[in-house]
Design a protein around this motif. Sequence first.
Motif, PDB file in Angstrom:
ATOM      1  N   ARG A  35      27.653  37.858  37.221  1.00 57.63           N
ATOM      2  CA  ARG A  35      29.010  38.418  37.311  1.00 57.63           C
ATOM      3  C   ARG A  35      29.900  37.611  38.255  1.00 57.63           C
ATOM      4  NH1 ARG A  35      29.211  43.739  35.281  1.00 57.63           N
ATOM      5  NH2 ARG A  35      27.157  44.518  34.705  1.00 57.63           N
ATOM      6  N   ASP A  65      33.495  40.274  34.818  1.00 55.22           N
ATOM      7  CA  ASP A  65      32.751  41.295  34.083  1.00 55.22           C
ATOM      8  C   ASP A  65      31.601  40.639  33.335  1.00 55.22           C
ATOM      9  OD1 ASP A  65      34.407  43.365  34.884  1.00 55.22           O
ATOM     10  OD2 ASP A  65      35.818  43.015  33.259  1.00 55.22           O
ATOM     11  N   TYR A  66      30.672  41.459  32.910  1.00 54.05           N
ATOM     12  CA  TYR A  66      29.525  40.953  32.155  1.00 54.05           C
ATOM     13  C   TYR A  66      29.112  41.996  31.126  1.00 54.05           C
ATOM     14  CZ  TYR A  66      24.644  39.948  31.050  1.00 54.05           C
ATOM     15  OH  TYR A  66      23.462  39.711  30.380  1.00 54.05           O
ATOM     16  N   TYR A  93      23.181  33.863  28.585  1.00 56.43           N
ATOM     17  CA  TYR A  93      23.414  35.226  29.061  1.00 56.43           C
ATOM     18  C   TYR A  93      22.912  35.399  30.494  1.00 56.43           C
ATOM     19  CZ  TYR A  93      25.290  37.518  24.915  1.00 56.43           C
ATOM     20  OH  TYR A  93      26.112  37.928  23.901  1.00 56.43           O
ATOM     21  N   GLU A 142      31.978  33.555  38.471  1.00 56.67           N
ATOM     22  CA  GLU A 142      32.314  32.311  37.797  1.00 56.67           C
ATOM     23  C   GLU A 142      33.056  31.400  38.758  1.00 56.67           C
ATOM     24  OE1 GLU A 142      34.721  33.152  34.395  1.00 56.67           O
ATOM     25  OE2 GLU A 142      36.554  33.460  35.541  1.00 56.67           O
ATOM     26  N   ARG A 178      25.563  34.196  32.941  1.00 55.22           N
ATOM     27  CA  ARG A 178      26.685  35.112  33.115  1.00 55.22           C
ATOM     28  C   ARG A 178      26.282  36.425  33.785  1.00 55.22           C
ATOM     29  NH1 ARG A 178      31.315  32.666  33.056  1.00 55.22           N
ATOM     30  NH2 ARG A 178      32.260  34.715  32.737  1.00 55.22           N
ATOM     31  N   ALA A 179      24.977  36.682  33.892  1.00 57.24           N
ATOM     32  CA  ALA A 179      24.518  37.957  34.439  1.00 57.24           C
ATOM     33  C   ALA A 179      24.835  38.109  35.918  1.00 57.24           C
ATOM     34  CB  ALA A 179      23.014  38.102  34.215  1.00 57.24           C
TER      35      ALA A 179
END
Length: 274
Positions: free
Chosen positions: A237, A213-214, A231, A239, A234-235
């Motif tokens: 979505r 999720d983001y 940010y 990992e 992480r955008a």
Amino acid sequence: MVRLLEKRQRTGSVLTIFAIASFSVHILILFLLLLQGLNIRQLSLRKPPNFVQLIDGKPVANIDDLAREPEAIRRFISKTMISMFSWSGTLPAQTIEEVANPKSDLGVLISTPQGSGQKISTSTWVASFALSEDFRKGFLSTVAEMTPPEVFSENPNQAMTSQLVIKRVYPPKQIAPGKWQVGMVADLIQKNRVGGARLITPFNKDFLVRATDYFANPQAESSTDLQKAIYSIRADRLENYEIRNLCLLDNYNSLSQDTSKECGTGQTSDSFIR
């Protein structure tokens, strides 16, 4: 006398009806406010719509929270690893003036298993937010051990740089809903700034990636450049939650499906650089 009593009764009846009507309206308003409050709470708990980055970089809404485009996964791996292992000793330029005169990278101090602190580059630290939280700490310790102190040297005769040169990123292989395995063939090239002596280390790895999720930055306008960079990582979505060694078979032409032939079977991030 009789007429007076009738007028009083009529007046009392009207007041009673008015009071009942007012009370009913208040009850209805209270019910509507409670219903609105419940709706607002549900909206606050609802996950934001999932946007997937396509090949051209445009985000589109996707009904399936676990779906990701294969090319977006490959780009995620490529840009994350390049940022992780490209050490120039300087910070990325934020202004035109910094292009000609870049700022020195002071590095970020990381604790190692030996108990001593060693530095990693700022770009490595930022890119590490693309890793899962349980994997990130141990990974950074390993990267800190392999980062030469000369990367942060202000002496041009001692300074070193590092660059990850990617030769191939294999198509993602889905191993579970929202999880993929991605192989990468690359070389880690460390070079002295003076003299140009180079050390080339093969970097052939299997990356295990999963959808996440983001949540957008709530204070984007007042964020620092470092916060914006984190940010943006992480955008995507996605990992990375594990790195394994990759065996190269058939001269890079195919990714082996036989797990018994993988290099370093059973090894994880503790030996990812070997």
